[in-house]
Scaffold this motif. Structure first.
Motif, PDB file in Angstrom:
ATOM      1  N   ALA A 123    -150.005 -39.463   5.304  1.00  0.00           N
ATOM      2  CA  ALA A 123    -151.346 -39.315   5.878  1.00  0.00           C
ATOM      3  C   ALA A 123    -151.528 -37.915   6.471  1.00  0.00           C
ATOM      4  O   ALA A 123    -152.546 -37.257   6.222  1.00  0.00           O
ATOM      5  CB  ALA A 123    -151.581 -40.389   6.946  1.00  0.00           C
ATOM      6  N   ILE A 124    -150.536 -37.454   7.225  1.00  0.00           N
ATOM      7  CA  ILE A 124    -150.616 -36.126   7.846  1.00  0.00           C
ATOM      8  C   ILE A 124    -150.718 -35.046   6.771  1.00  0.00           C
ATOM      9  O   ILE A 124    -151.572 -34.162   6.837  1.00  0.00           O
ATOM     10  CB  ILE A 124    -149.376 -35.857   8.736  1.00  0.00           C
ATOM     11  N   TRP A 125    -149.845 -35.096   5.759  1.00  0.00           N
ATOM     12  CA  TRP A 125    -149.879 -34.070   4.715  1.00  0.00           C
ATOM     13  C   TRP A 125    -151.159 -34.133   3.891  1.00  0.00           C
ATOM     14  O   TRP A 125    -151.682 -33.107   3.465  1.00  0.00           O
ATOM     15  CB  TRP A 125    -148.642 -34.149   3.824  1.00  0.00           C
ATOM     16  N   SER A 126    -151.679 -35.327   3.680  1.00  0.00           N
ATOM     17  CA  SER A 126    -152.936 -35.448   2.931  1.00  0.00           C
ATOM     18  C   SER A 126    -154.072 -34.775   3.702  1.00  0.00           C
ATOM     19  O   SER A 126    -154.876 -34.025   3.120  1.00  0.00           O
ATOM     20  CB  SER A 126    -153.281 -36.920   2.687  1.00  0.00           C
ATOM     21  N   LEU A 127    -154.139 -35.005   4.996  1.00  0.00           N
ATOM     22  CA  LEU A 127    -155.185 -34.377   5.809  1.00  0.00           C
ATOM     23  C   LEU A 127    -154.950 -32.872   5.948  1.00  0.00           C
ATOM     24  O   LEU A 127    -155.894 -32.083   5.886  1.00  0.00           O
ATOM     25  CB  LEU A 127    -155.274 -35.068   7.171  1.00  0.00           C
ATOM     26  N   TRP A 128    -153.691 -32.474   6.120  1.00  0.00           N
ATOM     27  CA  TRP A 128    -153.344 -31.044   6.168  1.00  0.00           C
ATOM     28  C   TRP A 128    -153.817 -30.367   4.892  1.00  0.00           C
ATOM     29  O   TRP A 128    -154.479 -29.331   4.931  1.00  0.00           O
ATOM     30  CB  TRP A 128    -151.838 -30.901   6.335  1.00  0.00           C
ATOM     31  N   ASN A 129    -153.465 -30.943   3.753  1.00  0.00           N
ATOM     32  CA  ASN A 129    -153.846 -30.337   2.468  1.00  0.00           C
ATOM     33  C   ASN A 129    -155.355 -30.286   2.302  1.00  0.00           C
ATOM     34  O   ASN A 129    -155.891 -29.310   1.753  1.00  0.00           O
ATOM     35  CB  ASN A 129    -153.207 -31.102   1.303  1.00  0.00           C
ATOM     36  N   TYR A 130    -156.048 -31.303   2.767  1.00  0.00           N
ATOM     37  CA  TYR A 130    -157.501 -31.313   2.666  1.00  0.00           C
ATOM     38  C   TYR A 130    -158.105 -30.194   3.517  1.00  0.00           C
ATOM     39  O   TYR A 130    -158.972 -29.444   3.052  1.00  0.00           O
ATOM     40  CB  TYR A 130    -158.060 -32.674   3.096  1.00  0.00           C
TER      41      TYR A 130
END
Length: 194
Positions: A123-130
């Motif tokens: 979840a953190i990496w998905s939001l970071w990447n977004y």
């Protein structure tokens, strides 16, 4: 750090030199080394200084996990858009206390929302990447209205080949903030407890 941020804002990553920084401060280059080890350390400190997060404005917002996440992520994007060089530095720098604090806030917020520990990193990496992708795209997509209109007109002439993006008038859409917020909503919908 304020002088370094000012130089980076004006000249970008390649424009920050220890000589230029010293000149801006009215000191000698060697004097800087009393405070920082090298230029890489200046980059780390400048980057972290622009990523400080003070939290939501109201207590009510802090109680709503979604509002808190949106506020923090929009603030993160806005900070990087004010300092476009930061998006290019963040993936390759040491993570300082301010970005680590942001990630801690985000982790706590998502945990409070019911995201399982096993899914938290994804979840953190998905939001970071977004956030990073939206920021880099916005900062580098610098077409004039005339250029975008000409590109859309060309796309219209190719509508048999690209009917869906031509119909949606993709190249004329200039609502960067709205698109960011709506896309963020899509991601957060996927993280919401079922």
């Amino acid at each position: 750090m304020a002088a370094a941020v000012e130089l980076l804002d004006a000249h970008g990553v390649d424009g920050l030199t220890m000589r230029r920084l010293a000149d801006g401060l009215g000191s000698g280059v060697m004097s800087l080394y009393w405070h920082v080890d090298n230029k890489e350390n200046v980059f780390d400190l400048a980057l972290d200084s622009v990523l400080e997060y003070r939290g939501p404005q109201t207590a009510q917002q802090a109680q709503d996990w979604r509002a808190e996440a949106v506020h923090m992520l929009e603030d993160w994007r806005a900070s990087m858009l004010r300092h476009p060089w930061s998006a290019s530095l963040l993936p390759r720098r040491a993570l300082g206390p301010n970005i680590l604090s942001r990630l801690e806030v985000l982790s706590k917020t998502l945990s409070r929302a019911g995201v399982a520990d096993a899914d938290l990193n994804v979840a953190i990496w998905s939001l970071w990447n977004y956030v990073m992708g939206a920021t880099v795209t916005r900062a580098s997509f610098d077409l004039s209205d005339e250029d975008r209109a000409a590109a859309q007109q060309r796309l219209t002439s190719l509508s048999e080949r690209y009917p869906t993006i031509e119909r949606s008038r993709l190249l004329l859409d200039n609502d960067w903030d709205g698109a960011f917020r709506q896309g963020l909503g899509f991601l957060l919908d996927g993280l919401s407890p079922r």
